[in-house]
Design an enzyme around this catalytic site. Structure first.
Site: not given
Ligand code: SD4
Length: 331
Positions: A209, A220-222, A242-243, A245
């Site tokens: 991502t 930084v996300g998940d 997804t979503g 994070g």
């Molecule tokens: C995040 N999960 O960096 C990711 C974002 C994303 O679909 O686009 N998820 O948190």
């Protein structure tokens, strides 16, 4: 969908082996033979998040249908949206952070629990391949920022500008008002998470991502966090997220789902329980955010659940040729 803009174990190594650069990189993750007999169900099979999962699955399927490994399939699959400038949430063409930098997060995990990850990586077209190289060529699991870039360049990856004119234009427009409010299902939630089982019944996964659009620099996300954006346990199953994070990390989402499957829950129930946990912990915030989970078990059964309506995923197997399915939702 195209209209949507569009996640040490130092086995017998002495400390000298850690001095990367001065010493040769040790083979840190020797590949043990699979410990368990794989349970064959609907295999091969590949699943990935969102509409851009369709093209990614098609690439992965070329490998899976000809007897290739799930690991090779997931890497090849997610490289498609990484290189696609029209996918505005992954790799090249991804929307930048609030300072205009495209920063990438990615991780990969195989059937032997080997894993590799990069975070806050800039200028590299295929972060997933850097993550795989971290897994295969270093004693570490995660490299970030400058160090990840250095490692990539030292290993033959080329530096490039990932900010396309289109993304730059949108960012400049955003700067005029700077509303830092994620919009559900638009702009911010289109990570590609891919999980697959190969003909041998082995599982692997990949997640990559550009993260939340207009995030704070350094955020930084998940997606690169093993156990949050992705988790694979070849005895049980695999899950990806997804979503937003932050909400996924808070519950160690993908690991939680695999453990729920280990306890006997179906993939769909495991995803639903994880989503319900997010909502229970953050009931007010949950109304404004999206998180979607995708899971696959060793029988080749799969399922999904998300917070809000709007999440979808693509499935490719011998019986389902790249169908796009709407995730069930709680709110
Ligand atoms: C995040 N999960 O960096 C990711 C974002 C994303 O679909 O686009 N998820 O948190």
């Amino acid at each position: 969908m195209t209209s949507r803009r569009n996640f040490i174990k130092l086995t017998a190594l002495g400390t000298s082996a850690l001095s990367m650069g001065r010493f040769p990189i040790p083979a840190a993750n020797p590949r043990p033979q699979p410990k368990q007999t794989p349970a064959l169900g609907e295999s091969p099979i590949v699943l990935s998040t969102w509409q851009h999962g369709v093209n990614a699955n098609a690439e992965a399927w070329k490998i899976l249908s000809t007897g290739g490994t799930a690991l090779d399939a997931v890497e090849a699959g997610v490289k498609i949206p990484e290189a696609d400038p029209n996918v505005r949430s992954v790799g090249y063409g991804g929307l930048p952070d609030r300072d205009g930098h495209v920063t990438l997060d990615a991780c990969i995990m195989d059937q032997d629990s080997n894993c590799g990850s990069v975070a806050f990586l800039e200028h590299i077209l295929h972060p997933i391949s850097v993550a795989r190289m971290v897994m295969e060529k270093t004693p570490h699991i995660m490299l970030v920022g400058e160090g990840a870039l250095q490692f990539a360049l030292e290993n033959g990856f080329k530096k490039m500008n990932l900010l396309t004119p289109e993304s730059e234009k949108d960012w400049k427009q955003w700067l005029k008002t700077s509303p830092y409010k994620p919009i559900i299902n638009v702009e911010n939630h289109d990570t590609i998470g891919m999980i697959a089982m190969d003909k041998q019944g082995h599982l692997s996964g990949a997640c990559t991502t550009s993260g939340l659009a207009y995030k704070m620099r350094g955020r930084v996300g998940d997606s690169p966090i093993i156990g949050a954006g992705l988790f694979v346990d070849n005895e049980v199953g695999a899950a990806t997220a997804t979503g937003v994070g932050e909400e996924v990390i808070r519950i160690a989402g993908s690991h939680l789902i695999v453990e729920l499957m280990r306890q006997g829950n179906s993939p769909e129930d495991a995803c639903r329980i994880a989503v319900e946990r997010i909502i229970r912990k953050q009931p007010v915030k949950s109304k404004e955010i999206q998180v979607g989970f995708l899971a696959l078990n060793k029988k080749g059964e799969y399922g999904s659940w998300c917070v809000q309506k709007g999440f979808n995923y693509a499935v490719y197997s011998n019986t389902q040729q790249n169908e796009l399915i709407d995730g069930k939702h709680s709110l």
